[in-house]
Enzyme design. Structure first.
Site, PDB file in Angstrom:
ATOM      1  N   ARG A 174     -15.336  -4.521  -4.931  1.00  0.00           N
ATOM      2  CA  ARG A 174     -16.541  -3.673  -4.932  1.00  0.00           C
ATOM      3  C   ARG A 174     -16.188  -2.252  -5.324  1.00  0.00           C
ATOM      4  NH1 ARG A 174     -18.048  -5.611   0.970  1.00  0.00           N
ATOM      5  NH2 ARG A 174     -15.807  -5.721   0.915  1.00  0.00           N
ATOM      6  N   ARG A 185     -17.927   5.885  -1.624  1.00  0.00           N
ATOM      7  CA  ARG A 185     -19.127   6.071  -0.787  1.00  0.00           C
ATOM      8  C   ARG A 185     -19.868   7.311  -1.278  1.00  0.00           C
ATOM      9  NH1 ARG A 185     -16.089   5.538   5.055  1.00  0.00           N
ATOM     10  NH2 ARG A 185     -15.357   3.414   4.711  1.00  0.00           N
ATOM     11  N   ARG A 220       6.753  -7.474   1.018  1.00  0.00           N
ATOM     12  CA  ARG A 220       7.170  -6.072   0.890  1.00  0.00           C
ATOM     13  C   ARG A 220       7.664  -5.626   2.266  1.00  0.00           C
ATOM     14  NH1 ARG A 220       8.110  -3.912  -3.765  1.00  0.00           N
ATOM     15  NH2 ARG A 220       7.141  -1.874  -3.368  1.00  0.00           N
ATOM     16  N   ARG A 256       3.087   7.434   2.415  1.00  0.00           N
ATOM     17  CA  ARG A 256       2.291   8.213   3.366  1.00  0.00           C
ATOM     18  C   ARG A 256       3.206   8.815   4.439  1.00  0.00           C
ATOM     19  NH1 ARG A 256      -1.027   3.369   6.620  1.00  0.00           N
ATOM     20  NH2 ARG A 256       0.782   2.083   7.052  1.00  0.00           N
ATOM     21  N   GLU A 261       6.918   7.065   4.999  1.00  0.00           N
ATOM     22  CA  GLU A 261       6.922   5.603   4.828  1.00  0.00           C
ATOM     23  C   GLU A 261       7.181   5.235   3.369  1.00  0.00           C
ATOM     24  OE1 GLU A 261       3.633   3.743   6.915  1.00  0.00           O
ATOM     25  OE2 GLU A 261       3.526   2.178   5.378  1.00  0.00           O
ATOM     26  N   TYR A 274      -1.756 -11.479   5.552  1.00  0.00           N
ATOM     27  CA  TYR A 274      -1.973 -10.211   6.229  1.00  0.00           C
ATOM     28  C   TYR A 274      -3.117 -10.413   7.218  1.00  0.00           C
ATOM     29  CZ  TYR A 274      -3.039  -5.586   7.656  1.00  0.00           C
ATOM     30  OH  TYR A 274      -3.252  -4.503   8.467  1.00  0.00           O
ATOM     31  N   ASP A 314      -5.246  -8.462  10.409  1.00  0.00           N
ATOM     32  CA  ASP A 314      -5.459  -7.346  11.310  1.00  0.00           C
ATOM     33  C   ASP A 314      -5.302  -7.841  12.749  1.00  0.00           C
ATOM     34  OD1 ASP A 314      -5.852  -5.037   9.806  1.00  0.00           O
ATOM     35  OD2 ASP A 314      -7.925  -5.577   9.314  1.00  0.00           O
TER      36      ASP A 314
END
Ligand SMILES: Cc1cc2nc3c(=O)[nH]c(=O)nc-3n(C[C@H](O)[C@H](O)[C@H](O)COP(=O)(O)OP(=O)(O)OC[C@H]3O[C@@H](n4cnc5c(N)ncnc54)[C@H](O)[C@@H]3O)c2cc1C
Length: 406
Positions: free
Chosen positions: A177, A181, A253, A283, A304, A352, A354
């Site tokens: 998508r 925003r 990774r 980051r 990181e 992956y 959450d």
């Protein structure tokens, strides 16, 4: 015919998957032995107090709890108080700091404008590369959606660092998508419930595992030969590792964290991304901002770095590229033949996940197990409920590195 064994249950891994399954089974009256190779519980969600600064550190990278699943939210709140927390990520690109996910503020700042939502929408449409009729790659899709400037500032360099390849080599399906925003909402997640455990995830997992029917063995690597001593094994270690990497290693990774301390406030926010390819890290996390209800003068930060995962590294993000899929199919076929083992969690199913999804699947796996009467032969449903080869997500996961747009 295979006979169902009786006795204790082995749970491999003391992360969220193992802890939740262990707890459910223990509460149902089973004796559970939990094994983990590490010297601590909580798996990759592990948090600990930094000795030097007193700050709670997310040892394996920043973890923010967010979910729409009410039962999972109630579950974690049963074991730990969750403090209100909104994840607001910033990114540094070409010497400027911007707000993520790309929102109206980012657009106005980046282009030096003061556009209203409708104007910004029209402006982005003008920037988009309409000559790309059928985007095949991630790069083409991004150019089609947002144009070259935003793509280069926010996606190109970051993706190269995170995944070790050019966005031109990744499929378009990653960016489903428009990643923008057209308002000033900079809350990274859309979920109804979002928060941080007041005393860290390890405290929470400790309480989940604190049950008289559960014994935890740390610094103990479980090998599949041990399965014979148990009625059933729930395995949240690496799927390929269970089979001693017989078909090779599934691609991951890994991450390196470079710790440094600072007196005061280093960057003013928890997570600062670095979009430029010339900056080697992806980051910087400043951990004390994850606990804004605490006051610390000192600060501990992690730079990181992402790179290919070697045999001695910690596997973090499953790559799931085309070549991994063929290998995965071989392991899935083997896994389906293990009548007394259920493969769970991010490593056991090579996805992956959450934390909220991990807990949801762990609850479901335990309940499925408990729903099959022990007197019957093993039910195939109970063997590997989440290892369905036809339900693989598309090639590569985008959960973390890419902002999710509605
Ligand atoms: C960098 C990063 C950031 C993340 N941030 C978020 C976030 O912000 N929000 C969110 O919801 N989720 C986040 N996640 C996802 C979260 O880490 C996972 O949902 C969670 O760790 C999955 O738990 P698990 O128990 O399945 O796996 P793990 O936590 O990996 O636990 C598996 C355990 O098994 C042990 N083990 C493996 N093999 C063996 C063996 N043979 N014998 C004994 N023990 C073994 C390992 O030592 C490990 O402790 C993030 C993930 C990463 C990599």
């Amino acid at each position: 015919m295979i006979k169902l064994k009786s006795g204790k249950i082995a749970v491999v891994g003391a992360g969220l998957s193992g802890a939740v399954i262990g707890r459910e089974l223990a509460e149902a009256g089973h004796e559970v032995e939990v094994f983990d190779t590490r010297d601590h519980i909580a798996g990759n969600c592990h948090t600990e107090r930094d000795r030097e600064t007193g700050v709670t550190v997310h040892v394996y990278g920043p973890h923010i709890f967010h979910t729409d699943d009410r039962e999972v939210w109630d579950y974690v709140n049963r074991f730990e108080q969750f403090m209100p927390y909104k994840n607001r990520v910033k990114t540094t690109s070409n010497g400027q700091v911007y707000s993520l996910p790309i929102n109206l503020h980012t657009i106005n700042q980046f282009f030096g404008k003061a556009l209203r939502p409708d104007e910004a929408r029209a402006f982005i449409e003008e920037l988009s590369d309409t000559t790309i009729a059928d985007p095949k790659t991630f790069e083409e899709q991004a150019l089609r959606f947002i144009g070259r400037e935003l793509y280069q500032a926010f996606f190109e360099g970051y993706t190269k660092k995170q995944w070790g390849c050019s966005p031109a080599e990744l499929p378009a399906s990653i960016l489903k998508r428009l990643p923008v925003r057209f308002n000033y909402d900079d809350n990274y997640f859309f979920h109804t419930y979002q928060g941080m455990p007041e005393n860290g995830y390890t405290e929470m997992v400790g309480r989940i595992l604190d049950h008289p029917n559960i014994t935890v063995h740390l610094q103990t690597r479980f090998h599949r030969d041990w399965g014979g001593d148990f009625a059933h094994t729930f395995y949240s270690g690496p799927l390929d590792g269970y089979f001693d990497y017989e078909y090779g290693r599934l691609g991951y990774r890994t991450l390196d964290f470079e710790r440094f301390t600072y007196e005061g406030d280093y960057q003013g926010c928890a997570v600062m991304n670095y979009g430029d390819a010339s900056v080697p890290y992806t980051r910087i996390t400043e951990h004390k901002h994850f606990s804004p209800w605490e006051k610390h003068s000192g600060s501990v930060c992690y730079r990181e770095y992402a790179r290919a995962c070697g045999p001695d590294d910690i596997p973090y993000y499953p790559i799931r590229l085309v070549e991994d899929k063929a290998q995965l199919a071989q392991y899935l076929a083997r896994a389906a033949q293990e009548p007394f083992v259920t493969f769970v969690g991010r490593l056991g199913t090579y996805r992956y996940l959450d934390m909220d999804v991990t807990i949801r699947e762990a609850l479901d796996a335990a309940r499925l197990f408990l729903s099959v009467p022990a007197a019957r032969a093993p039910d195939p449903k109970r063997q590997a409920p989440f290892l369905k080869p036809f339900e693989l997500p598309p090639v590569i996961d985008t959960n973390l590195p890419y902002p999710r747009a509605r």
